[in-house]
Enzyme design. Structure first.
Site, PDB file in Angstrom:
ATOM      1  N   SER A 197       0.815  -1.219   0.000  1.00  0.00           N
ATOM      2  CA  SER A 197       0.000   0.000   0.000  1.00  0.00           C
ATOM      3  C   SER A 197       0.845   1.264   0.000  1.00  0.00           C
ATOM      4  O   SER A 197       0.423   2.289  -0.521  1.00  0.00           O
ATOM      5  CB  SER A 197      -0.895   0.026   1.241  1.00  0.00           C
ATOM      6  OG  SER A 197      -1.812  -1.015   1.186  1.00  0.00           O
TER       7      SER A 197
ATOM      8  N   HIS B   1      -1.944  -3.299  -6.848  1.00  0.00           N
ATOM      9  CA  HIS B   1      -2.502  -2.972  -5.529  1.00  0.00           C
ATOM     10  C   HIS B   1      -4.021  -3.122  -5.508  1.00  0.00           C
ATOM     11  O   HIS B   1      -4.728  -2.454  -6.266  1.00  0.00           O
ATOM     12  CB  HIS B   1      -2.122  -1.524  -5.180  1.00  0.00           C
ATOM     13  CG  HIS B   1      -2.622  -1.054  -3.858  1.00  0.00           C
ATOM     14  ND1 HIS B   1      -3.469   0.022  -3.731  1.00  0.00           N
ATOM     15  CD2 HIS B   1      -2.396  -1.508  -2.604  1.00  0.00           C
ATOM     16  CE1 HIS B   1      -3.737   0.209  -2.449  1.00  0.00           C
ATOM     17  NE2 HIS B   1      -3.103  -0.696  -1.747  1.00  0.00           N
TER      18      HIS B   1
HETATM   19  P1  NAD Z   1      -1.420  -9.552   7.116  1.00  0.00           P
HETATM   20  O1  NAD Z   1      -0.569  -9.262   8.286  1.00  0.00           O
HETATM   21  O2  NAD Z   1      -2.872  -9.825   7.291  1.00  0.00           O
HETATM   22  O3  NAD Z   1      -0.800 -10.820   6.328  1.00  0.00           O
HETATM   23  C1  NAD Z   1       0.557 -10.964   6.055  1.00  0.00           C
HETATM   24  C2  NAD Z   1       0.863 -12.437   5.787  1.00  0.00           C
HETATM   25  O4  NAD Z   1       2.195 -12.566   5.350  1.00  0.00           O
HETATM   26  C3  NAD Z   1       0.704 -13.330   7.012  1.00  0.00           C
HETATM   27  O5  NAD Z   1      -0.050 -14.469   6.668  1.00  0.00           O
HETATM   28  C4  NAD Z   1       2.157 -13.713   7.350  1.00  0.00           C
HETATM   29  O6  NAD Z   1       2.269 -15.011   7.922  1.00  0.00           O
HETATM   30  C5  NAD Z   1       2.776 -13.676   5.985  1.00  0.00           C
HETATM   31  N1  NAD Z   1       4.229 -13.532   5.989  1.00  0.00           N
HETATM   32  C6  NAD Z   1       5.024 -12.919   6.872  1.00  0.00           C
HETATM   33  N2  NAD Z   1       6.313 -13.008   6.478  1.00  0.00           N
HETATM   34  C7  NAD Z   1       6.321 -13.688   5.330  1.00  0.00           C
HETATM   35  C8  NAD Z   1       7.328 -14.115   4.447  1.00  0.00           C
HETATM   36  N3  NAD Z   1       8.605 -13.820   4.650  1.00  0.00           N
HETATM   37  N4  NAD Z   1       6.967 -14.816   3.364  1.00  0.00           N
HETATM   38  C9  NAD Z   1       5.663 -15.106   3.122  1.00  0.00           C
HETATM   39  N5  NAD Z   1       4.664 -14.720   3.928  1.00  0.00           N
HETATM   40  C10 NAD Z   1       4.993 -14.024   5.017  1.00  0.00           C
HETATM   41  O7  NAD Z   1      -1.189  -8.337   6.113  1.00  0.00           O
HETATM   42  P2  NAD Z   1      -2.187  -7.719   5.005  1.00  0.00           P
HETATM   43  O8  NAD Z   1      -3.075  -6.715   5.647  1.00  0.00           O
HETATM   44  O9  NAD Z   1      -2.767  -8.809   4.208  1.00  0.00           O
HETATM   45  O10 NAD Z   1      -1.151  -6.884   4.137  1.00  0.00           O
HETATM   46  C11 NAD Z   1      -0.257  -7.525   3.257  1.00  0.00           C
HETATM   47  C12 NAD Z   1       0.182  -6.539   2.191  1.00  0.00           C
HETATM   48  O11 NAD Z   1      -0.989  -6.065   1.505  1.00  0.00           O
HETATM   49  C13 NAD Z   1       0.892  -5.296   2.717  1.00  0.00           C
HETATM   50  O12 NAD Z   1       1.910  -4.942   1.816  1.00  0.00           O
HETATM   51  C14 NAD Z   1      -0.199  -4.244   2.742  1.00  0.00           C
HETATM   52  O13 NAD Z   1       0.309  -2.937   2.547  1.00  0.00           O
HETATM   53  C15 NAD Z   1      -1.019  -4.648   1.554  1.00  0.00           C
HETATM   54  N6  NAD Z   1      -2.427  -4.201   1.572  1.00  0.00           N
HETATM   55  C16 NAD Z   1      -3.211  -4.377   2.678  1.00  0.00           C
HETATM   56  C17 NAD Z   1      -4.529  -3.940   2.670  1.00  0.00           C
HETATM   57  C18 NAD Z   1      -5.434  -4.117   3.857  1.00  0.00           C
HETATM   58  O14 NAD Z   1      -6.526  -3.507   3.884  1.00  0.00           O
HETATM   59  N7  NAD Z   1      -5.094  -4.944   4.830  1.00  0.00           N
HETATM   60  C19 NAD Z   1      -5.056  -3.319   1.514  1.00  0.00           C
HETATM   61  C20 NAD Z   1      -4.243  -3.197   0.371  1.00  0.00           C
HETATM   62  C21 NAD Z   1      -2.929  -3.631   0.426  1.00  0.00           C
END
Ligand code: NAD
Length: 299
Positions: A120, A141
């Protein structure tokens, strides 16, 4: 674009949704995460999405089950990516974690594989070098609740190959997204470049006691025809998130207005349990907020 096999790395909030949406549109999906325990939780999280697709998209039981069956789960990155045309990374928003991941991915993934980050706030040029294949890397994204909020912002960095950019745009369309290409890097992409200043300005009007949230929203709604104003949007985002962002801005900029705004959000909303739409009350009371009343924009 002739992608068939997609790997989603990270199976948290967004990774689960991305994986399921892609499978729902008929692609084979491998989900990769750090261990089997996390993957077990991901299976449940993804399975829970079946009901949302049935309710929100009127998908049939057969459609939601066959989508789930197109997903495989791996804790070995080489196996997870062995056939991948595209890897979508949705791991934590931490520069070091992502850098280490891309270094490893660049070593084990086949040469043909394209990499895309769902980050993000981080720009693709920050990781282009670590991938070992900068021309095959960009950001893709998605928004939370991807099946309803179906934007895909596609952002290249200066080294991204033009054909890769076009292919990922086509792929985004193929998985039911509205593809929104960005020709240059832009922190916050298009959406947050527009939304953040709007929400900031609205909150500053409130802080400075220029007008109340209803009047501010009404102004925006009547003047632009928008269905909701900035405070209604803040209720969806959640007041706690707004507070955390404001506090971070106070620290980063030293601007005392941000600190005052954070204090206001805390004392008037968070401390009173008004956390936004999710808890039934924020700037408005739900399920029937005043801004939804047809009279709201009449007078
Ligand atoms: P989250 O914390 O819910 O999930 C992250 C996942 O990554 C977990 O399952 C964790 O076990 C895993 N992980 C950690 N280290 C890892 C590694 N080395 N290799 C593989 N997996 C690994 O996070 P999220 O909210 O899903 O966000 C993830 C990405 O998506 C971020 O870059 C965030 O900016 C982006 N994003 C999030 C949202 C939102 O609303 N949550 C919206 C758009 C984009």
């Amino acid at each position: 674009m002739n992608y068939k096999n997609i790997t989603v790395a990270g199976s948290g909030v967004l990774g689960s949704q991305i994986a399921y949406q892609i499978a729902f549109k008929g692609f084979n999906v491998n989900v990769y995460d750090i261990n089997d325990e996390v993957l077990g939780k991901a299976k449940d999280r993804i399975s829970d999405l079946k009901q949302r697709y049935q309710e929100d998209l009127k998908a049939t039981e057969e459609e939601v089950n066959s989508a789930f069956n197109r997903i495989s789960f791996y804790s070995d990155l080489a196996k997870a990516t062995a056939e991948a045309d595209l890897v979508i990374e949705a791991i934590p928003e931490v520069v070091q974690i992502k850098t280490d991941f891309y270094k490893e991915l660049g070593k084990v993934a086949p040469e043909k594989t394209i990499f895309a980050s769902n980050s993000s706030t981080l720009l693709p040029s920050q990781f282009a070098e670590a991938t070992g294949r900068p021309q095959k890397f960009l950001n893709l994204h998605f928004a939370n609740e991807i099946w309803k909020n179906n934007t895909a912002e596609i952002m290249k960095h200066p080294g991204t190959d033009a054909k890769v950019f076009e292919d990922v745009i086509d792929f985004a369309k193929a998985i039911g997204m509205v593809a929104l290409p960005l020709q240059k890097e832009q922190p916050g992409y298009i959406l947050n470049s527009l939304l953040v200043p709007l929400l900031d300005a609205a909150q500053m009007l409130l802080l400075n006691e220029i007008a109340d949230p209803e009047t501010i929203d009404k102004t925006w709604m009547v003047a632009t025809g928008a269905p909701m104003g900035p405070f209604a949007i803040l209720d969806v985002v959640g007041i706690t998130t707004a507070y955390n962002i404001t506090l971070a801005k106070a620290e980063a900029t030293g601007n005392p207005d941000y600190k005052k705004l954070a204090d206001l959000l805390k004392s008037e909303y968070i401390d009173k349990g008004k956390l936004g739409r999710g808890t039934g009350e924020g700037f408005y009371k739900y399920p029937n907020p005043t801004f939804m009343n047809p009279d709201f924009i009449q007078a």
